[in-house]
Design an enzyme around this catalytic site. Structure first.
Site, PDB file in Angstrom:
ATOM      1  CB  SER A 184     -13.566  44.932  56.566  1.00  0.00           C
ATOM      2  OG  SER A 184     -13.073  44.651  57.850  1.00  0.00           O
TER       3      SER A 184
ATOM      4  N   GLY B 265      12.307  23.822  84.108  1.00  0.00           N
ATOM      5  CA  GLY B 265      11.814  22.868  85.100  1.00  0.00           C
ATOM      6  C   GLY B 265      10.835  21.840  84.554  1.00  0.00           C
TER       7      GLY B 265
ATOM      8  CE1 TYR C  88      -9.446  48.049  58.698  1.00  0.00           C
ATOM      9  CE2 TYR C  88      -9.113  49.006  56.527  1.00  0.00           C
ATOM     10  CZ  TYR C  88      -9.949  48.424  57.472  1.00  0.00           C
ATOM     11  OH  TYR C  88     -11.274  48.216  57.184  1.00  0.00           O
TER      12      TYR C  88
ATOM     13  NE  ARG D 291      17.019  30.034  81.284  1.00  0.00           N
ATOM     14  CZ  ARG D 291      16.480  29.041  81.970  1.00  0.00           C
ATOM     15  NH1 ARG D 291      16.359  27.858  81.439  1.00  0.00           N
ATOM     16  NH2 ARG D 291      16.070  29.217  83.205  1.00  0.00           N
TER      17      ARG D 291
ATOM     18  CG  HIS E  91       8.708  26.101  89.407  1.00  0.00           C
ATOM     19  ND1 HIS E  91       7.358  26.200  89.635  1.00  0.00           N
ATOM     20  CD2 HIS E  91       8.848  25.563  88.177  1.00  0.00           C
ATOM     21  CE1 HIS E  91       6.707  25.722  88.587  1.00  0.00           C
ATOM     22  NE2 HIS E  91       7.584  25.322  87.692  1.00  0.00           N
TER      23      HIS E  91
ATOM     24  CG  MET F 139      11.482  18.273  79.388  1.00  0.00           C
ATOM     25  SD  MET F 139      12.214  18.323  77.777  1.00  0.00           S
ATOM     26  CE  MET F 139      12.776  20.011  77.660  1.00  0.00           C
TER      27      MET F 139
ATOM     28  NE  ARG G 107      22.803  20.606  84.225  1.00  0.00           N
ATOM     29  CZ  ARG G 107      22.580  21.146  85.420  1.00  0.00           C
ATOM     30  NH1 ARG G 107      21.430  21.702  85.682  1.00  0.00           N
ATOM     31  NH2 ARG G 107      23.516  21.143  86.333  1.00  0.00           N
TER      32      ARG G 107
ATOM     33  CB  CYS H 249     -13.161  44.343  61.451  1.00  0.00           C
ATOM     34  SG  CYS H 249     -14.469  43.575  60.487  1.00  0.00           S
TER      35      CYS H 249
ATOM     36  CE  LYS I 119      20.181  23.644  80.437  1.00  0.00           C
ATOM     37  NZ  LYS I 119      19.687  22.800  81.510  1.00  0.00           N
TER      38      LYS I 119
HETATM   39  C1  PEP Z   1     -16.477  38.785  62.046  1.00  0.00           C
HETATM   40  O1  PEP Z   1     -17.291  37.949  61.721  1.00  0.00           O
HETATM   41  O2  PEP Z   1     -15.260  38.606  62.030  1.00  0.00           O
HETATM   42  C2  PEP Z   1     -16.919  40.106  62.519  1.00  0.00           C
HETATM   43  C3  PEP Z   1     -16.068  41.060  62.830  1.00  0.00           C
HETATM   44  O3  PEP Z   1     -18.246  40.259  62.709  1.00  0.00           O
HETATM   45  P1  PEP Z   1     -19.042  39.748  63.989  1.00  0.00           P
HETATM   46  O4  PEP Z   1     -18.042  39.251  64.964  1.00  0.00           O
HETATM   47  O5  PEP Z   1     -19.792  40.919  64.483  1.00  0.00           O
HETATM   48  O6  PEP Z   1     -19.901  38.689  63.407  1.00  0.00           O
END
Ligand code: PEP
Ligand code: MG
Length: 936
Positions: A794, A107, A881, A353, A470, A109, A98, A861, A28
């Site tokens: 991975s 809203g 990835y 803002r 609000h 504070m 303010r 993963c 602000k």
């Molecule tokens: C993990 O451990 O991150 C994974 C992908 O395997 P899981 O969740 O199947 O143990």
């Protein structure tokens, strides 16, 4: 002599701050300075920096020594600019005080208005404004705010109403017995206002034992302290947790000369947006009230009028606002949410803002601003919070079901989407009710106290308040479905009944709200996928018929241009794979084969395998599983159509697959022809005290080689089968939970042997890889040795978090919320990578792996693969990835693009940019090379 630190920054004629200083001046304060700089009409004032807030908390609620003098100097400057004086009996200067943090916390504070009034200055204000009632009303409001916020006079658990409101109520009954006090505030005349002021003073004295301070300097000091203190109030803390705002940021305090929107019909206050924050449409959007102060508009007590109607009431001011809309957008190059006051026909800007917007609006505004030439596509990609993309995928009502339903009433569409659920009239109860199903929070209006209930509710319906109330503000920001200002909704809080026209609903009954149209329905209406899903997944809608799809597709196209990370999906079935590909996934990053064992009849064969007493009977059972697995993999390979697939070998402990209750054990004994006692004994044998750290992951395949053999055979035979149809396949066989290099070496030996056998038998060449999950700390530390046998890593950050933090992923829910409240952890480490700890382990894993195999393919993963801050982290440590569930793919794509653009911006333009680009292209090519070769 060293210069004393600067704690106050002015805006007005002597502006010394600007928009870039939001860390120090709060959003602000920084933008008030910026507006003053570009010539917009801002009442003068000054900002006390966030540094003072930090000092205040670090020093037991004391201030830096230099502050007092700087505040006095800044006040003098404002006095000079306006020719008024704080506390002056003839021409008093009044202030608003303010809060204003780096990120707006609407809203949450405290605010004080009309500061500087006392028994003498009120007379001067009356004379000056020629409006005695107005002056005493201002004084009354000031006492109320000051008493509540600074002197702490609030409702006790034994009271139903705020103490000041209670006094007003009683007073109204006295002056209007014939209506039992049912009169408007505006019906209280000047003389009665004076009386009310006296009663407020008495209330303050009775409750605190202290007199209300009449000295404006004392008032100012008290107000500054109260605003700093409100940084730590309960609702501000809840809000900060929700939005990951660190407590150490602190708030600034803005002290600004008052202007009055409540001096008559040629005055007013309003809140407006330069575009519709719900839909993103480019219109001046918002609302106003004549003869009102700003707080009246946002409090939702009086339903304001749409800002477009200002054209009829105060056409000059409306025209000025249209100009302001243009100036703000071209200057800030983003949608602005601003507050204004009109004092006797003169327009003043009190705040601007970047406006909070729904996901739908965020995408539309970003895309349209590029089309209008206001921003470039890179900025557009960074404008849409990745998490918000979820909102554009959220369900809408099934159109037939909605048409068939009876519309009970219509309110303002404040948060788009469809929500159906059991109604609840109280925020605290809503939190509990939401544990058992979807809840709609129904209130006359909401206030910051309702925040927890709003977070828990699926949707919000209010009877009062406009699109900047609000309820609307918070709903929009959180992506809640919201209809507000539905004035036909009547609520009896005591009896817990909602009445809409003739219809009556008890708490717990069902209602449905459409936050895109504002319509409210009785009962529960069936939902349908969003337009984007209808185009991409159901294919029931043509792309060209959906504007929201068009905008989404444009954004994704830009993401693809920027992104360096590949985006894959965690999917276990052809259907999931198809969805992920529709969202732009470039392959599978994790197929959990165990998920395939639970389907249909195969679970019996699996159980037979687990219960087998010797190798021969185990192999016999595995033979039964093989065709199921082969069919599963073939289906996945076909759907992938040449994209790579990381398939993980069996991971969970075997006891998860066997029946534990007697009934099911009896059933199984019958099915596989063995004694129930044998089943029971084997189940007992499999029992582990800590299965997560027990016989699971590659430990299974290493003890029972035949399981790995069967899975490898299924993978390669399926690959051969699909390849024979002319479809390219790229299996990447992944071994879970490796900690010792030898574990992988043995598994890889089996996989390679089986692969060679199948390829020889089927006379095909299959391009495959063998790699491992990196999901226990030891694997990170010895990744150089593991990489001798792994072509890819991975990161399994679910287990890496569990084992790295020594925190069970299944049990952490009992203490993590507390840890978050106490800021022991800044976020849930199972949702967002704990970068300092687990992240460091990943970096060690990457560096060690690359030592042995510089071009080792790297991915993630764990669930973190679809969480924006984690995606950005993965980008920063050079993974190739990320992999996430199909419906998170768009979020991951956007986060990945943002990471690349942030990196580019940090590296500066020019050569660095080209080098990065070349690097990026290489990384991306590495992960998508195969799919391209297939597609050409
Ligand atoms: C993990 O451990 O991150 C994974 C992908 O395997 P899981 O969740 O199947 O143990
Ligand atoms: Mg795991």
């Amino acid at each position: 002599m060293s210069k004393s630190p600067k704690y106050t920054y002015e805006f007005g004629k002597n502006t010394d701050g600007d928009a870039t200083m939001r860390d120090l001046l709060g959003g602000k304060g920084a933008n008030l300075a910026e507006m003053a700089r570009i010539g917009l009409p801002v009442p003068p004032g000054f900002t006390i920096t966030t540094e003072v807030c930090r000092y205040y908390y670090d020093n037991d609620h004391n201030y830096p020594q230099e502050l007092d003098a700087q505040v006095k100097k800044a006040v003098k400057s404002v006095e000079k600019q306006l020719g008024k004086k704080l506390g002056d009996k003839k021409n008093p200067l009044l202030f608003s005080v303010r809060s204003g943090a780096r990120d707006s916390m609407p809203g949450m504070m405290d605010t004080i208005l009309n500061l500087g009034l006392n028994d003498e200055t009120v007379e001067a204000l009356a004379k000056f404004s020629n409006n005695e009632r107005f002056a005493w009303d201002c004084y009354r409001r000031f006492l109320q705010m000051y008493g509540d916020v600074v002197m702490g006079i609030q409702k006790t658990p034994f009271e139903d109403e705020e103490p000041f409101e209670m006094v007003i109520h009683e007073f109204k009954k006295e002056i209007s017995p014939e209506t039992n006090g049912e009169i408007e505030d505006s019906d209280i005349c000047a003389e009665d206002m004076k009386e009310l002021v006296g009663r407020f003073k008495k209330l303050i004295k009775d409750r605190t034992g202290k007199n209300f301070p009449t000295d404006p300097w004392e008032q100012l000091q008290g107000s500054i302290g109260a605003v700093f203190s409100s940084w730590m109030n309960d609702r501000a803390i809840v809000y900060r947790h929700k939005y990951n705002i660190p407590a150490k940021w602190g708030t600034a305090v803005n002290i600004q000369a008052m202007v009055f929107g409540n001096t008559g019909d040629d005055s007013g206050s309003g809140v407006a947006f330069t575009r519709d924050p719900a839909s993103g449409e480019k219109i001046l959007y918002g609302e106003f009230l004549t003869d009102a102060q700003g707080e009246d508009v946002v409090a939702g007590v009086r339903t304001p009028r749409p800002v477009i109607e200002l054209k009829d009431v105060l056409p000059k001011s409306h025209a000025e606002l249209i100009d302001v809309q243009e100036v703000l957008e071209t200057h800030f190059r983003d949608m602005q949410d601003f507050e204004f006051t009109i004092e006797e026909g003169t327009l003043y800007m009190l705040q601007t803002r970047n406006g909070k917007r729904t996901g739908l609006a965020a995408v539309r505004i970003a895309v349209e601003m590029v089309e209008e030439g206001l921003i470039d596509w890179q900025t557009a990609v960074q404008r849409v919070p990745a998490e918000q993309l979820d909102q554009v995928l959220a369900p809408i009502f099934n159109s037939d079901a909605e048409k068939a339903a009876e519309v009970l009433c219509k309110g303002l569409p404040a948060g788009p989407g469809a929500a159906a659920g059991r109604i609840c009239l109280n925020a605290e109860r809503a939190v509990d009710m939401a544990k058992h199903g979807d809840v709609l929070l129904v209130r006359l209006e909401t206030s910051p106290e309702d925040l927890r209930g709003m977070i828990a509710a699926k949707g919000i319906l209010t009877a009062r308040g406009g699109v900047s109330s609000h309820a609307a503000l918070v709903a929009r920001q959180m992506g809640k479905i919201c209809v507000c200002g539905a004035d036909e909704v009547q609520i009896d809080y005591d009896k817990r009944i909602v009445t809409i026209g003739e219809a009556k609903f008890k708490e717990g009954d069902h209602l449905s709200i459409n936050g895109t149209t504002g319509q409210v329905y009785g009962g529960e209406i069936e939902t349908a996928p969003s337009e984007i899903l209808q185009v991409l997944i159901d294919k029931s809608l043509d792309a060209k018929d959906s504007k929201s799809y068009e905008n989404y597709a444009k954004l994704m196209e830009w993401c693809a241009q920027a992104t360096k990370l590949g985006i894959r999906t965690n999917a276990d079935s052809p259907g999931q794979v198809a969805n992920a590909i529709a969202f732009g996934a470039q392959g599978i990053g994790l197929t959990r084969t165990e998920h395939m064992f639970f389907e249909g009849k195969r679970i019996d064969a699996m159980r037979e395998m687990i219960l087998a007493e010797d190798l021969e009977s185990r192999k016999k059972a595995l033979k039964k599983i093989l065709p199921y697995q082969r069919r599963d993999f073939a289906g996945i390979f076909e759907t992938l159509d040449g994209l790579p697939a990381t398939i993980r070998l069996l991971d969970p402990p075997l006891h998860e697959f066997v029946p534990h209750d007697q009934e099911a054990q009896r059933d199984l004994a019958k099915k596989i022809g063995c004694r129930i006692a044998d089943i029971k004994r084997r189940v007992d044998e499999l029992h582990e005290f800590n299965p997560m750290l027990g016989h699971r992951g590659c430990r299974l395949g290493n003890v029972y080689h035949e399981i790995t053999e069967m899975q490898a055979q299924a993978i390669f035979e399926a690959a051969a089968q699909v390849k024979a149809k002319g479809i390219d396949v790229h299996p990447e066989v992944m071994v879970p939970l490796v900690g010792f290099p030898k574990e992988l070496e043995i598994q890889k030996g089996i996989i390679d042997r089986v692969a060679a056998e199948v390829m020889k038998k089927k006379k095909v060449e299959i391009d495959y890889m063998v790699g491992t999950m990196i999901e226990i700390p030891r694997a990170c530390l010895v990744a150089d040795e593991i990489a001798e046998h792994a072509e890819f890593f991975s990161f399994g950050t679910n287990d890496l978090t569990q084992t790295g933090l020594g925190m069970s992923r299944d049990d952490a829910g009992s203490f993590l919320p507390f840890y978050q409240d106490e800021e022991i952890v800044s976020a849930n480490p199972f949702a967002a990578i704990d970068q300092r700890g687990v992240g460091q382990l990943m970096e060690i894993g990457v560096a060690n792996g690359q030592k042995t195999r510089p071009d080792i393919k790297l991915g993630i993963c764990g669930e973190h693969g679809g969480e924006p801050s984690s995606v950005k982290f993965c980008h920063s440590i050079g993974l190739n990835y990320v992999s996430c569930s199909p419906f998170r793919v768009p979020v991951a794509r956007l986060a990945a693009a943002q990471a690349a653009l942030e990196e580019e911006a940090a590296a500066g333009g020019g050569k660095a940019k080209d080098v990065k680009k070349a690097k990026a292209k290489k990384a991306k090519a590495k992960d998508t090379k195969k799919s391209k070769s297939k597609k050409k």
